[in-house]
Motif scaffolding. Structure first.
Motif, PDB file in Angstrom:
ATOM      1  N   LYS A 103       0.786  -1.160  -0.058  1.00 58.06           N
ATOM      2  CA  LYS A 103       0.014  -0.095   0.078  1.00 58.06           C
ATOM      3  C   LYS A 103       0.854   1.255   0.232  1.00 58.06           C
ATOM      4  O   LYS A 103       1.762   1.194   0.662  1.00 58.06           O
ATOM      5  CB  LYS A 103      -0.912  -0.128   1.368  1.00 58.06           C
ATOM      6  CG  LYS A 103      -1.975   1.075   1.389  1.00 58.06           C
ATOM      7  CD  LYS A 103      -2.520   1.062   2.673  1.00 58.06           C
ATOM      8  CE  LYS A 103      -3.620   2.435   2.652  1.00 58.06           C
ATOM      9  NZ  LYS A 103      -4.159   2.497   4.008  1.00 58.06           N
ATOM     10  N   SER A 149       2.087   4.999   0.765  1.00 51.74           N
ATOM     11  CA  SER A 149       2.005   5.780   1.842  1.00 51.74           C
ATOM     12  C   SER A 149       2.983   6.905   1.671  1.00 51.74           C
ATOM     13  O   SER A 149       4.208   6.551   1.567  1.00 51.74           O
ATOM     14  CB  SER A 149       2.064   5.210   3.186  1.00 51.74           C
ATOM     15  OG  SER A 149       1.862   5.830   4.288  1.00 51.74           O
ATOM     16  N   ASP A 150       2.636   8.047   1.735  1.00 48.71           N
ATOM     17  CA  ASP A 150       3.674   9.269   1.720  1.00 48.71           C
ATOM     18  C   ASP A 150       4.417   9.099   0.331  1.00 48.71           C
ATOM     19  O   ASP A 150       5.680   9.554   0.354  1.00 48.71           O
ATOM     20  CB  ASP A 150       4.599   9.183   2.876  1.00 48.71           C
ATOM     21  CG  ASP A 150       5.540  10.301   3.164  1.00 48.71           C
ATOM     22  OD1 ASP A 150       5.158  11.453   2.879  1.00 48.71           O
ATOM     23  OD2 ASP A 150       6.630  10.244   3.860  1.00 48.71           O
ATOM     24  N   PHE A 154       7.717   2.860   7.639  1.00 52.00           N
ATOM     25  CA  PHE A 154       6.871   4.028   7.769  1.00 52.00           C
ATOM     26  C   PHE A 154       6.745   4.133   9.353  1.00 52.00           C
ATOM     27  O   PHE A 154       6.736   3.048   9.883  1.00 52.00           O
ATOM     28  CB  PHE A 154       5.675   3.894   7.009  1.00 52.00           C
ATOM     29  CG  PHE A 154       5.821   3.924   5.559  1.00 52.00           C
ATOM     30  CD1 PHE A 154       5.927   4.868   4.824  1.00 52.00           C
ATOM     31  CD2 PHE A 154       6.197   2.358   5.022  1.00 52.00           C
ATOM     32  CE1 PHE A 154       6.060   4.546   3.519  1.00 52.00           C
ATOM     33  CE2 PHE A 154       6.334   2.086   3.774  1.00 52.00           C
ATOM     34  CZ  PHE A 154       6.379   3.256   2.774  1.00 52.00           C
ATOM     35  N   ASP A 176       2.120   7.159  11.644  1.00 53.24           N
ATOM     36  CA  ASP A 176       1.324   8.294  10.906  1.00 53.24           C
ATOM     37  C   ASP A 176       1.597   8.030   9.418  1.00 53.24           C
ATOM     38  O   ASP A 176       1.011   8.752   8.557  1.00 53.24           O
ATOM     39  CB  ASP A 176       1.788   9.731  11.096  1.00 53.24           C
ATOM     40  CG  ASP A 176       1.693   9.924  12.395  1.00 53.24           C
ATOM     41  OD1 ASP A 176       0.416   9.587  13.302  1.00 53.24           O
ATOM     42  OD2 ASP A 176       2.283  10.567  13.345  1.00 53.24           O
ATOM     43  N   GLY A 177       2.245   7.019   9.027  1.00 53.37           N
ATOM     44  CA  GLY A 177       2.454   6.666   7.498  1.00 53.37           C
ATOM     45  C   GLY A 177       3.558   7.455   6.517  1.00 53.37           C
ATOM     46  O   GLY A 177       3.653   7.334   5.490  1.00 53.37           O
TER      47      GLY A 177
END
Length: 175
Positions: free
Chosen positions: A104, A106-107, A135, A138-139
């Protein structure tokens, strides 16, 4: 009449090498962790980790054939498969890097992401950059491991690519 054919023949000779220079290969890549402790790069993966690399087109993705090899790695003490992908790729004399990722996003990053470039000269040349990212809650990207390899490959042969905490297996077979 022969005078008219000469320019056509010259034009065909100039166009033909580029048309036939690219060959189609089946690429299969397994990236795995081979140590309990990660060896982080001095900096996390860059924001533009993919650069100008194109995504692997969905119609070029294939089912992996090295599933037994990946299962043996998973069953071995201390190894964990992080990415296992297969696709068809055109390979020519000019660089045409492809980007790959899994997990997935993220960022702006994926848990495993990378760029693979194959060029065909007198030999098949591989340039591989892979990042395994961590990560925070908070992702946001906090750290990365980087596997960077340049190597000549023998078509059809399974090749091991080493790193202190990561490893990769790649097989590039002509179609």
């Amino acid at each position: 009449m022969p005078r008219l054919l000469r320019p056509l023949l010259v034009a065909l000779l100039l166009i033909a090498p580029t048309a036939f220079a690219e060959a189609l290969y089946q690429v299969e890549l397994i990236v795995f962790r081979q140590a309990d402790k990660a060896v982080h790069a001095s900096q996390p993966a860059p924001e533009d980790w993919a650069g100008n690399a194109a995504a692997i087109p969905a119609e070029r993705e294939r089912s992996p054939a090295l599933t037994d090899t990946a299962a043996k790695l998973e069953g071995s003490q201390g190894y964990r498969v992080l990415l296992h992908k297969a696709w068809q790729q055109g390979v020519g004399t000019s660089p045409a890097p492809l980007r790959f990722a899994t997990g997935k996003q993220s960022d702006g990053h994926f848990p495993v992401e990378g760029v693979l470039d194959l060029t065909q000269g007198r030999q098949l040349e591989l340039n591989l950059q892979t990042w395994v990212n961590q990560f925070n809650g908070d992702g946001f990207l906090t750290s990365s491991e980087r596997l960077q390899i340049q190597r000549r490959l023998i078509p059809g042969q399974l090749t091991y690519l080493d790193h202190p905490s990561l490893g990769a297996l790649i097989r590039v077979s002509p179609l």
